[in-house]
Design a protein around this motif. Structure first.
Motif, PDB file in Angstrom:
ATOM      1  N   GLY A 157       0.786  -1.220   0.000  1.00  0.00           N
ATOM      2  CA  GLY A 157       0.000   0.000   0.000  1.00  0.00           C
ATOM      3  C   GLY A 157       0.818   1.269   0.000  1.00  0.00           C
ATOM      4  O   GLY A 157       0.324   2.326   0.413  1.00  0.00           O
ATOM      5  N   MET A 158       2.064   1.205  -0.458  1.00  0.00           N
ATOM      6  CA  MET A 158       2.929   2.374  -0.508  1.00  0.00           C
ATOM      7  C   MET A 158       3.014   2.894  -1.944  1.00  0.00           C
ATOM      8  O   MET A 158       2.808   2.148  -2.905  1.00  0.00           O
ATOM      9  CB  MET A 158       4.322   2.035   0.004  1.00  0.00           C
ATOM     10  N   ILE A 177      -9.320   7.228   3.253  1.00  0.00           N
ATOM     11  CA  ILE A 177      -9.304   6.813   1.846  1.00  0.00           C
ATOM     12  C   ILE A 177      -9.553   5.310   1.735  1.00  0.00           C
ATOM     13  O   ILE A 177     -10.277   4.839   0.858  1.00  0.00           O
ATOM     14  CB  ILE A 177      -7.975   7.210   1.186  1.00  0.00           C
ATOM     15  N   ARG A 178      -8.945   4.538   2.657  1.00  0.00           N
ATOM     16  CA  ARG A 178      -9.164   3.082   2.647  1.00  0.00           C
ATOM     17  C   ARG A 178     -10.638   2.758   2.876  1.00  0.00           C
ATOM     18  O   ARG A 178     -11.221   1.918   2.180  1.00  0.00           O
ATOM     19  CB  ARG A 178      -8.304   2.415   3.719  1.00  0.00           C
ATOM     20  N   ARG A 179     -11.237   3.410   3.870  1.00  0.00           N
ATOM     21  CA  ARG A 179     -12.642   3.123   4.198  1.00  0.00           C
ATOM     22  C   ARG A 179     -13.580   3.521   3.068  1.00  0.00           C
ATOM     23  O   ARG A 179     -14.647   2.924   2.898  1.00  0.00           O
ATOM     24  CB  ARG A 179     -13.027   3.851   5.486  1.00  0.00           C
ATOM     25  N   SER A 180     -13.197   4.525   2.304  1.00  0.00           N
ATOM     26  CA  SER A 180     -14.033   4.983   1.190  1.00  0.00           C
ATOM     27  C   SER A 180     -13.767   4.209  -0.093  1.00  0.00           C
ATOM     28  O   SER A 180     -14.400   4.490  -1.125  1.00  0.00           O
ATOM     29  CB  SER A 180     -13.794   6.481   0.951  1.00  0.00           C
ATOM     30  N   TYR A 206      -5.961  12.822   0.247  1.00  0.00           N
ATOM     31  CA  TYR A 206      -6.976  13.239  -0.718  1.00  0.00           C
ATOM     32  C   TYR A 206      -6.480  12.984  -2.136  1.00  0.00           C
ATOM     33  O   TYR A 206      -5.338  13.298  -2.456  1.00  0.00           O
ATOM     34  CB  TYR A 206      -7.279  14.737  -0.536  1.00  0.00           C
ATOM     35  N   ARG A 207      -7.348  12.403  -2.965  1.00  0.00           N
ATOM     36  CA  ARG A 207      -7.051  12.263  -4.393  1.00  0.00           C
ATOM     37  C   ARG A 207      -7.702  13.422  -5.127  1.00  0.00           C
ATOM     38  O   ARG A 207      -8.919  13.619  -5.039  1.00  0.00           O
ATOM     39  CB  ARG A 207      -7.587  10.936  -4.936  1.00  0.00           C
ATOM     40  N   ILE A 208      -6.879  14.177  -5.852  1.00  0.00           N
ATOM     41  CA  ILE A 208      -7.369  15.383  -6.520  1.00  0.00           C
ATOM     42  C   ILE A 208      -8.037  14.992  -7.839  1.00  0.00           C
ATOM     43  O   ILE A 208      -7.418  14.351  -8.696  1.00  0.00           O
ATOM     44  CB  ILE A 208      -6.217  16.379  -6.781  1.00  0.00           C
ATOM     45  N   ARG A 209      -9.293  15.352  -7.976  1.00  0.00           N
ATOM     46  CA  ARG A 209      -9.995  15.100  -9.233  1.00  0.00           C
ATOM     47  C   ARG A 209      -9.584  16.114 -10.289  1.00  0.00           C
ATOM     48  O   ARG A 209      -9.095  17.186  -9.959  1.00  0.00           O
ATOM     49  CB  ARG A 209     -11.511  15.138  -9.002  1.00  0.00           C
ATOM     50  N   ASN A 210      -9.867  15.812 -11.555  1.00  0.00           N
ATOM     51  CA  ASN A 210      -9.432  16.689 -12.653  1.00  0.00           C
ATOM     52  C   ASN A 210     -10.015  18.090 -12.512  1.00  0.00           C
ATOM     53  O   ASN A 210      -9.335  19.096 -12.698  1.00  0.00           O
ATOM     54  CB  ASN A 210      -9.847  16.106 -13.990  1.00  0.00           C
ATOM     55  N   LYS A 211     -11.286  18.171 -12.118  1.00  0.00           N
ATOM     56  CA  LYS A 211     -11.905  19.494 -12.014  1.00  0.00           C
ATOM     57  C   LYS A 211     -11.326  20.270 -10.835  1.00  0.00           C
ATOM     58  O   LYS A 211     -11.294  21.499 -10.844  1.00  0.00           O
ATOM     59  CB  LYS A 211     -13.429  19.385 -11.890  1.00  0.00           C
TER      60      LYS A 211
END
Length: 215
Positions: A157-158, A177-180, A206-211
């Motif tokens: 997970g790295m 993030i894991r739980r989601s 947080y994963r940044i979305r394109n928008k």
């Protein structure tokens, strides 16, 4: 996979310090003796003695108390394992991190034995980064938030992350993030939380979305 001896002694010392114990006993091996010698020499512990019990040897460490006019008080002894059996971390002498601007130390395993970061720079040799050690009064740890790009997925997970300032660090996903069930893949932009005391790795929050990145 065998036991991580260094992680075991770090946990024992850290737990004893948090519980305000005067002494802590750890198994005596070549590597633990070398690390404890550094702790004693650098003033992180008060004393150490070797104890034999049932044909086994142990090291008994006396933790350091500090005094002021109001009496004895304790600072927090911080020890952090860096390189692990499943993920070895190496550095040349020029890129060894400086902990709190030199107030803390890095312990490395080099071709010339176990030594501190200052000794490694003086000898101009790199090695495996075993752990960080520093002492601070009890306070909440400060962290910074950076943005970066996932460049490589690693085991356990790295991830390897290139920050916007071009620094390369290791990242691991947060519990949220894991739980989601949010998937992190190479090429994704993320926000990563980095401790001021360890700039080599951080927690992906947080994963940044394109928008989001276009705004």
């Amino acid at each position: 996979m065998g036991r991580d001896t260094i992680a075991d002694i770090i946990t024992s010392i850290r737990n004893a310090d948090m519980d305000r114990k005067v002494t802590v006993r750890i198994a005596s091996t070549n590597i633990t003796e070398n690390i404890v010698k550094i702790l004693l020499r650098e003033g992180f512990i008060e004393n150490v003695r070797k104890h034999q019990e049932s044909n086994k040897y142990f090291l008994v460490l006396t933790l350091r108390h500090r005094r002021n006019r109001k009496g004895t008080y304790r600072t927090i002894l911080n020890l952090k394992r860096i390189s692990r059996p499943g993920l070895r971390i190496y550095s040349n002498y020029q890129r060894i991190p400086r902990i709190l601007g030199g107030m803390g130390i890095v312990i490395l395993s080099t071709s010339r034995g176990i030594m501190t970061d200052r000794e490694a720079r003086l000898e101009r040799i790199g090695g495996e980064i075993l752990c960080y050690i520093w002492v601070l009064p009890g306070m909440k740890e400060q962290k910074w938030i950076h943005e970066g790009l996932i460049t490589e997925s690693l085991p356990n997970g790295m991830f390897r992350v290139r920050l916007d300032n071009e620094n390369m660090i290791l990242g691991y996903v947060s519990g949220k993030i894991r739980r989601s069930f949010i998937r992190i893949l190479p090429g994704d932009r993320v926000k990563i939380e980095v401790s001021r005391y360890d700039s080599t790795k951080g927690r992906i929050i947080y994963r940044i979305r394109n928008k989001d990145s276009n705004n």
